[in-house]
Design a protein around this motif. Structure first.
Motif, PDB file in Angstrom:
ATOM      1  N   PRO A 154      -2.935 -11.573  -4.960  1.00  0.00           N
ATOM      2  CA  PRO A 154      -4.146 -11.574  -4.128  1.00  0.00           C
ATOM      3  C   PRO A 154      -5.191 -10.609  -4.692  1.00  0.00           C
ATOM      4  O   PRO A 154      -4.843  -9.596  -5.307  1.00  0.00           O
ATOM      5  CB  PRO A 154      -3.654 -11.091  -2.758  1.00  0.00           C
ATOM      6  CG  PRO A 154      -2.425 -10.296  -3.053  1.00  0.00           C
ATOM      7  CD  PRO A 154      -1.804 -10.928  -4.272  1.00  0.00           C
ATOM      8  N   VAL A 155      -6.447 -10.932  -4.439  1.00  0.00           N
ATOM      9  CA  VAL A 155      -7.548 -10.109  -4.954  1.00  0.00           C
ATOM     10  C   VAL A 155      -8.487  -9.721  -3.816  1.00  0.00           C
ATOM     11  O   VAL A 155      -9.083 -10.578  -3.164  1.00  0.00           O
ATOM     12  CB  VAL A 155      -8.365 -10.862  -6.033  1.00  0.00           C
ATOM     13  CG1 VAL A 155      -9.616 -10.077  -6.426  1.00  0.00           C
ATOM     14  CG2 VAL A 155      -7.503 -11.145  -7.254  1.00  0.00           C
ATOM     15  N   ALA A 156      -8.591  -8.410  -3.575  1.00  0.00           N
ATOM     16  CA  ALA A 156      -9.640  -7.883  -2.691  1.00  0.00           C
ATOM     17  C   ALA A 156     -10.554  -7.052  -3.568  1.00  0.00           C
ATOM     18  O   ALA A 156     -11.556  -7.530  -4.085  1.00  0.00           O
ATOM     19  CB  ALA A 156      -9.035  -7.065  -1.560  1.00  0.00           C
ATOM     20  N   SER A 157     -10.158  -5.791  -3.830  1.00  0.00           N
ATOM     21  CA  SER A 157     -10.891  -4.993  -4.810  1.00  0.00           C
ATOM     22  C   SER A 157     -10.537  -5.436  -6.230  1.00  0.00           C
ATOM     23  O   SER A 157     -11.271  -5.186  -7.172  1.00  0.00           O
ATOM     24  CB  SER A 157     -10.536  -3.519  -4.658  1.00  0.00           C
ATOM     25  OG  SER A 157      -9.237  -3.274  -5.159  1.00  0.00           O
ATOM     26  N   GLY A 158      -9.359  -6.040  -6.366  1.00  0.00           N
ATOM     27  CA  GLY A 158      -8.880  -6.456  -7.677  1.00  0.00           C
ATOM     28  C   GLY A 158      -8.008  -5.430  -8.366  1.00  0.00           C
ATOM     29  O   GLY A 158      -7.501  -5.661  -9.465  1.00  0.00           O
ATOM     30  N   SER A 159      -7.811  -4.306  -7.717  1.00  0.00           N
ATOM     31  CA  SER A 159      -7.073  -3.208  -8.343  1.00  0.00           C
ATOM     32  C   SER A 159      -5.631  -3.594  -8.667  1.00  0.00           C
ATOM     33  O   SER A 159      -5.145  -3.386  -9.779  1.00  0.00           O
ATOM     34  CB  SER A 159      -7.091  -1.990  -7.413  1.00  0.00           C
ATOM     35  OG  SER A 159      -6.339  -0.951  -7.950  1.00  0.00           O
ATOM     36  N   CYS A 171      -7.942  -0.895  -0.877  1.00  0.00           N
ATOM     37  CA  CYS A 171      -8.529  -1.130   0.437  1.00  0.00           C
ATOM     38  C   CYS A 171      -7.494  -0.951   1.516  1.00  0.00           C
ATOM     39  O   CYS A 171      -7.681  -1.354   2.620  1.00  0.00           O
ATOM     40  CB  CYS A 171      -9.104  -2.531   0.480  1.00  0.00           C
ATOM     41  SG  CYS A 171      -7.940  -3.784  -0.047  1.00  0.00           S
ATOM     42  N   LEU A 180      -8.229  -8.915   2.640  1.00  0.00           N
ATOM     43  CA  LEU A 180      -8.827  -9.257   1.340  1.00  0.00           C
ATOM     44  C   LEU A 180     -10.348  -9.268   1.409  1.00  0.00           C
ATOM     45  O   LEU A 180     -11.019  -9.693   0.472  1.00  0.00           O
ATOM     46  CB  LEU A 180      -8.318 -10.632   0.880  1.00  0.00           C
ATOM     47  CG  LEU A 180      -6.812 -10.763   0.699  1.00  0.00           C
ATOM     48  CD1 LEU A 180      -6.460 -12.148   0.163  1.00  0.00           C
ATOM     49  CD2 LEU A 180      -6.261  -9.684  -0.222  1.00  0.00           C
ATOM     50  N   THR A 191       2.184  -9.441  -0.319  1.00  0.00           N
ATOM     51  CA  THR A 191       1.831  -8.026  -0.241  1.00  0.00           C
ATOM     52  C   THR A 191       1.910  -7.413   1.157  1.00  0.00           C
ATOM     53  O   THR A 191       1.804  -6.196   1.301  1.00  0.00           O
ATOM     54  CB  THR A 191       0.389  -7.827  -0.757  1.00  0.00           C
ATOM     55  OG1 THR A 191      -0.435  -8.819  -0.158  1.00  0.00           O
ATOM     56  CG2 THR A 191       0.336  -7.951  -2.268  1.00  0.00           C
ATOM     57  N   GLY A 192       2.044  -8.246   2.211  1.00  0.00           N
ATOM     58  CA  GLY A 192       2.026  -7.651   3.552  1.00  0.00           C
ATOM     59  C   GLY A 192       2.740  -8.505   4.587  1.00  0.00           C
ATOM     60  O   GLY A 192       3.024  -9.688   4.364  1.00  0.00           O
ATOM     61  N   GLU A 194       1.536 -11.905   5.984  1.00  0.00           N
ATOM     62  CA  GLU A 194       0.234 -11.783   6.645  1.00  0.00           C
ATOM     63  C   GLU A 194      -0.783 -12.701   5.947  1.00  0.00           C
ATOM     64  O   GLU A 194      -0.447 -13.444   5.027  1.00  0.00           O
ATOM     65  CB  GLU A 194      -0.232 -10.330   6.661  1.00  0.00           C
ATOM     66  CG  GLU A 194      -0.688  -9.789   5.325  1.00  0.00           C
ATOM     67  CD  GLU A 194      -1.792  -8.743   5.492  1.00  0.00           C
ATOM     68  OE1 GLU A 194      -2.950  -9.168   5.612  1.00  0.00           O
ATOM     69  OE2 GLU A 194      -1.494  -7.534   5.502  1.00  0.00           O
ATOM     70  N   THR A 230      -8.950  -1.679   4.973  1.00  0.00           N
ATOM     71  CA  THR A 230      -8.950  -2.932   5.720  1.00  0.00           C
ATOM     72  C   THR A 230      -7.702  -3.017   6.599  1.00  0.00           C
ATOM     73  O   THR A 230      -7.404  -4.068   7.142  1.00  0.00           O
ATOM     74  CB  THR A 230      -9.003  -4.147   4.781  1.00  0.00           C
ATOM     75  OG1 THR A 230      -7.884  -4.080   3.883  1.00  0.00           O
ATOM     76  CG2 THR A 230     -10.284  -4.186   3.973  1.00  0.00           C
ATOM     77  N   LYS A 243       0.806  -1.223   0.000  1.00  0.00           N
ATOM     78  CA  LYS A 243       0.000   0.000   0.000  1.00  0.00           C
ATOM     79  C   LYS A 243       0.837   1.269   0.000  1.00  0.00           C
ATOM     80  O   LYS A 243       0.350   2.336  -0.410  1.00  0.00           O
ATOM     81  CB  LYS A 243      -0.936   0.006   1.204  1.00  0.00           C
ATOM     82  CG  LYS A 243      -1.999  -1.072   1.162  1.00  0.00           C
ATOM     83  CD  LYS A 243      -2.945  -0.895  -0.005  1.00  0.00           C
ATOM     84  CE  LYS A 243      -4.062  -1.919   0.019  1.00  0.00           C
ATOM     85  NZ  LYS A 243      -4.911  -1.825  -1.170  1.00  0.00           N
TER      86      LYS A 243
END
Ligand SMILES: Cc1ncc(COP(=O)(O)O)c(C=O)c1O
Ligand SMILES: [Zn+2]
Lengths: 437, 92
Positions: free
Chosen positions: A264-269, B92, A328, A404-405, A374, A162, A138
């Protein structure tokens, strides 16, 4: 109040002042680098650069359009060891390094031979974004959003989150001297709450899930002037930051694209932007054109995109999330349909795994590669494993998995399943009794 | 039945700049028709050519996304708050 305001006053063109008749901010020349306008991803409608995010014709997402000059590998390589080495490809000014920011990016790409051997993949890499300044990818997107907020003269830097995004916004805002207000679901992991609250006195916990927080932020963005919500009204600028993950993977592989990448996909951005980055590198002649497959990873407790993929449909049915992979946990992912398109077009897939598989994968990555991820990374590595087991991934092809984290943010996920193998008195005999000798 | 409708920035050109307007109707579909009669043009922005909610608009009756309810057939009792909010595509 802030460095942002102070900088405006000394800048010719006075960014951030508003034309009283049109309501459009007056922008500094070159404020957005090679970006030319905002274009609707759905209908192509164009809007002038500004703090806008939804198409006035169809509500579709606005994306940055560019007129790229010729960019060479040498120019990029001569840049700083952070995302600004790609500034010519981002909506940021050419003097971006001169204003205070967190300088994220250029994280390590690790050859993951131990994990590869365990999973049966010949040639595997981990792009480890947990080493960014606030320990998630992020920081990349927030750096780009901060640049846009500065150029718009915003007085508040904000986000619904999140967790990881809140951490990144709070830290970047502190360093830039701009007020931050960050909104999170109240049931978020404690470490993520502390990691925001330490940087800002304005962390707001909202009773609801991320989709509720997101709705609230959209409403506030519509009412409060001068607020830059990084993933709402400055989202087009923000989202471009994720392209740097794709650029770095290609550059670190020696200016070539991998055969497969798992994201990984949350919003998919992020997934859509890594794909966009690969396409841009091809178009600019920075890498050779070749086919590559994009795979998406979700946790079963929040897997609306995976479900749509498996059902073979184009519409995504929103869900109420229930998973330990809270970062996510977006039940209504607006970029989900583009994720479906990209994974299908490239010959990839989208898969989901249970919370137990997420926990197991966190430990697997830690014990094979020394990387503590994570729950989002656990989801991604666990999905990689499942893709191999189900024959959906070609194990002979060069594969990159994105972490990613950082695991310290979601300690609770594994604290119940790992710990001391024995508790002993400080005597040699007691040690021998453990059987570890 | 009278409901209050929150209007997103990009639709306020149709409501004379108002961020909140009242409308009436027993269901969301009726409310949208009523909005159209007072603010011509708004319906075509919110619904697609097939008369369905556009993909990138989220409509809430109370605090619930109508996609979890009965979509356009969702009842809108007297005093309900209806919110029209662009989907936020990303991050997010
Ligand atoms: C660690 C981590 N990975 C992945 C994601 C998902 O990103 P996207 O919204 O781009 O799908 C998030 C979102 O918060 C995150 O925190
Ligand atoms: Zn459009």
């Amino acid at each position: 109040m802030s460095a942002v305001v102070a900088e405006q006053a000394s800048t010719p063109g006075t960014p951030g002042t508003t034309d009283s008749t049109s309501g459009t901010p007056r922008l500094r020349e070159g404020a957005f680098g090679n970006a030319t306008s905002l274009a609707c991803r759905e209908c192509g409608h164009e809007v002038a650069l500004g703090p806008h995010y939804a198409c006035p014709e169809c509500f579709g997402p606005l994306e940055i359009a560019y007129d790229f000059p010729a960019v060479t590998r040498e120019e990029i390589e001569a840049g700083p060891a952070n995302i600004w080495r790609y500034k010519a490809l981002l909506p940021v000014p050419t003097d971006i390094e001169t204003s205070p920011n967190m300088e994220p990016g250029f994280t390590r790409l690790l050859k993951a031979d131990n994990l590869g051997r365990t999973l049966g993949i010949d040639n595997l890499w981990v792009k480890d974004d947990s080493t960014n300044p606030t320990n998630s990818f992020k920081d990349r997107v927030v750096a780009c959003a901060l640049s846009a907020a500065r150029e718009f003269g915003s007085k508040v830097f904000a986000c619904p989150s999140t967790g990881n995004l809140a951490n990144a916004v709070a830290a970047a805002g502190a360093r830039a001297g701009i007020k931050t207000v960050v909104f999170i679901p109240s049931n978020l992991e404690q470490p993520k709450q502390v990691n925001s609250a330490v940087y800002t006195d304005s962390l707001v916990a909202v009773n609801g899930n991320y989709d509720d927080v997101n709705k609230l932020a959209s409403e506030i963005a519509g009412e409060e002037d001068g607020w830059a919500f990084v993933n709402v009204n400055v989202r087009p600028y923000y989202a471009e930051g994720s392209k740097t993950l794709g650029y770095e993977i290609a550059e670190q592989l020696g200016w070539r694209l991998p055969d497969q990448v798992v994201i990984p996909v949350a919003s998919g951005s992020q997934l859509t932007k890594v794909h966009k980055a690969f396409q841009e590198l091809i178009k600019l002649g920075l890498v050779e054109e070749k086919p590559y497959k994009v795979y998406g990873a979700q946790a079963t407790g929040c897997s609306p995109v995976s479900v749509a993929y498996k059902d073979g449909v184009d519409a995504i049915r929103p869900v109420k999330p229930d998973t330990i992979a809270k970062s996510l946990a977006i039940g209504n992912p607006a970029d989900g349909i583009y994720v479906l398109d990209i994974c299908r077009e490239t010959g990839g897939a989208i898969e989901d795994i249970s919370d137990d598989e997420v926990r197991e994968a966190i430990v697997l990555l830690a014990r094979t590669e020394g990387i503590f991820t994570e729950t989002a990374g656990g989801t991604t590595v666990g999905v990689l494993k499942k893709l191999v087991e189900t024959g959906q991934l070609d194990t002979s092809l060069e594969t990159v998995v994105i972490n990613t984290g950082h695991g310290l943010k979601t300690l609770d996920a594994v604290s119940g399943s790992v710990g001391p193998v024995a508790t002993i008195d400080p005597s040699y005999a007691a040690f021998v009794a453990t059987g570890l000798a | 039945m009278s409901v209050s409708v929150r209007i997103p920035t990009i639709l306020r050109t149709y409501t004379g700049g108002e961020s909140e307007v009242t409308a009436s109707g027993a269901t969301l579909a009726d409310v949208i028709d009523d909005l159209e009669s007072n603010h011509a043009g708004i319906k075509a922005r919110v619904l697609d050519d097939n008369g369905r909610l556009r993909r990138f608009v989220n409509v809430y009756v109370g605090n619930e996304d109508v996609r979890f309810l009965d979509d356009l057939a969702t009842p809108t009792p007297d005093g309900t708050q209806v919110s029209v909010i662009p989907a936020v595509a990303g991050g997010c």
